[in-house]
Design an enzyme around this catalytic site. Structure first.
Site, short mmCIF file in Angstrom:
data_model
loop_
_atom_site.label_atom_id
_atom_site.label_comp_id
_atom_site.label_asym_id
_atom_site.label_seq_id
_atom_site.Cartn_x
_atom_site.Cartn_y
_atom_site.Cartn_z
N ARG A 184 43.82 28.70 44.04
CA ARG A 184 45.15 29.19 43.66
C ARG A 184 45.92 29.67 44.88
NH1 ARG A 184 43.52 32.66 39.49
NH2 ARG A 184 43.98 34.51 40.74
N ARG A 219 42.03 49.14 30.27
CA ARG A 219 41.08 48.82 31.33
C ARG A 219 40.02 49.90 31.49
NH1 ARG A 219 44.52 45.08 34.23
NH2 ARG A 219 43.49 44.07 35.97
N LYS A 266 43.26 34.99 30.98
CA LYS A 266 43.88 35.79 29.92
C LYS A 266 45.38 35.52 29.84
CE LYS A 266 42.75 39.76 31.69
NZ LYS A 266 42.02 39.49 32.92
N ARG A 307 50.17 37.11 46.18
CA ARG A 307 50.08 38.50 45.74
C ARG A 307 49.29 39.33 46.75
NH1 ARG A 307 47.97 38.64 39.56
NH2 ARG A 307 46.72 40.36 40.41
N ARG A 313 38.10 43.80 42.83
CA ARG A 313 38.60 43.83 41.45
C ARG A 313 37.51 43.40 40.47
NH1 ARG A 313 43.42 40.09 42.75
NH2 ARG A 313 43.60 39.78 40.51
P1 ADP Z 1 44.08 40.60 37.19
O1 ADP Z 1 43.94 40.38 35.74
O2 ADP Z 1 44.20 39.33 37.96
O3 ADP Z 1 43.05 41.54 37.77
P2 ADP Z 1 46.50 42.19 36.79
O4 ADP Z 1 47.80 41.58 37.10
O5 ADP Z 1 46.14 42.40 35.36
O6 ADP Z 1 45.42 41.29 37.53
O7 ADP Z 1 46.35 43.61 37.54
C1 ADP Z 1 46.55 43.76 38.90
C2 ADP Z 1 46.32 45.23 39.30
O8 ADP Z 1 47.25 46.08 38.59
C3 ADP Z 1 44.96 45.82 38.97
O9 ADP Z 1 43.97 45.49 39.94
C4 ADP Z 1 45.28 47.31 38.91
O10 ADP Z 1 45.41 47.87 40.20
C5 ADP Z 1 46.66 47.35 38.27
N1 ADP Z 1 46.57 47.47 36.79
C6 ADP Z 1 47.01 46.55 35.87
N2 ADP Z 1 46.78 46.98 34.62
C7 ADP Z 1 46.18 48.20 34.73
C8 ADP Z 1 45.65 49.16 33.81
N3 ADP Z 1 45.70 48.94 32.50
N4 ADP Z 1 45.09 50.29 34.31
C9 ADP Z 1 45.01 50.52 35.62
N5 ADP Z 1 45.47 49.67 36.56
C10 ADP Z 1 46.05 48.51 36.12
#
Ligand code: ADP
Length: 192
Positions: A127, A88, A13, A139, A150
């Site tokens: 990665r 989400r 994404k 990370r 996740r």
């Molecule tokens: P990825 O797409 O690799 O899962 P992100 O960088 O989008 O990683 O998100 C990492 C973490 O940040 C998520 O696992 C969650 O804990 C938190 N997070 C990000 N966006 C949201 C959201 N919209 N609602 C709740 N938690 C979020």
């Protein structure tokens, strides 16, 4: 034009969001990046979010909705936003609809990145190896165990918003397992 990108972690994404920013002059808002910036700045919100993120869980809807609500008011979002990592949950999706509805700028399309979980785990492992080889910091939530968590959270909570957007006729799918250029081409065609 506002776009939403939805897909499991590591499905590409962020990569596509960067390409779409260039093509359409939109602003990518990655809630993951925004949260990591809060952690790096040592804010109260960042401290609270870090433990939740490192466990692979979701930060609360209230926090996330508030964060997006104030961010989209900023000047760099005027031409439209690519939402990457938000919404989400169904709650977040409804809150976003209300926000954008008030502004009279609804969502044009919701693009789902379809991906195979085991391939995503393999991508994650390479990665991590590359990040370590480059001497960079990995990370806190990028290890196989948390990554699988996740993926499970995506399946259990985030994937539930797909029917919500399907009912509105907004949902489009791309194959996240295809090469980067192929995926961006498909998205360009569907936005015509
Ligand atoms: P990825 O797409 O690799 O899962 P992100 O960088 O989008 O990683 O998100 C990492 C973490 O940040 C998520 O696992 C969650 O804990 C938190 N997070 C990000 N966006 C949201 C959201 N919209 N609602 C709740 N938690 C979020």
């Amino acid at each position: 034009m506002n776009l939403i990108l939805i897909g499991p972690p590591g499905a590409g994404k962020g990569t596509q969001a960067k390409i779409l920013e260039e093509i359409y002059g939109l602003k990518q808002l990655s809630t993951g990046d925004m949260l990591r910036a809060e952690i790096a700045a040592g804010t109260d919100l960042g401290k609270k979010a870090k433990a939740i993120m490192d466990a692979g869980n979701l930060v609360s809807d209230d926090i996330m909705v508030g964060m997006i609500e104030s961010r989209i008011e900023q000047a760099d979002c005027a031409k439209g936003v690519i939402f990457d990592g938000f919404p989400r949950t169904v709650e977040q999706a409804k809150a976003l609809d209300a926000m954008l509805g008030k502004k009279g700028k609804p969502v044009k399309a919701v693009i789902e990145f379809v991906a195979d979980e085991e391939t995503l785990v393999e991508r994650l492992k390479s990665r991590i190896a590359q990040t370590i080889a480059a001497g960079q910091e990995v990370r806190g939530d990028d290890n196989e165990e948390t990554f699988r968590k996740r993926l499970g959270v995506y399946r259990a909570q985030t994937a539930r918003i797909l029917p919500y957007y399907e009912d509105k006729g907004l949902l489009k799918k791309v194959d996240g397992m295809m090469p980067i250029d192929f995926v961006s081409q498909e998205i360009k065609v569907m936005l015509k």
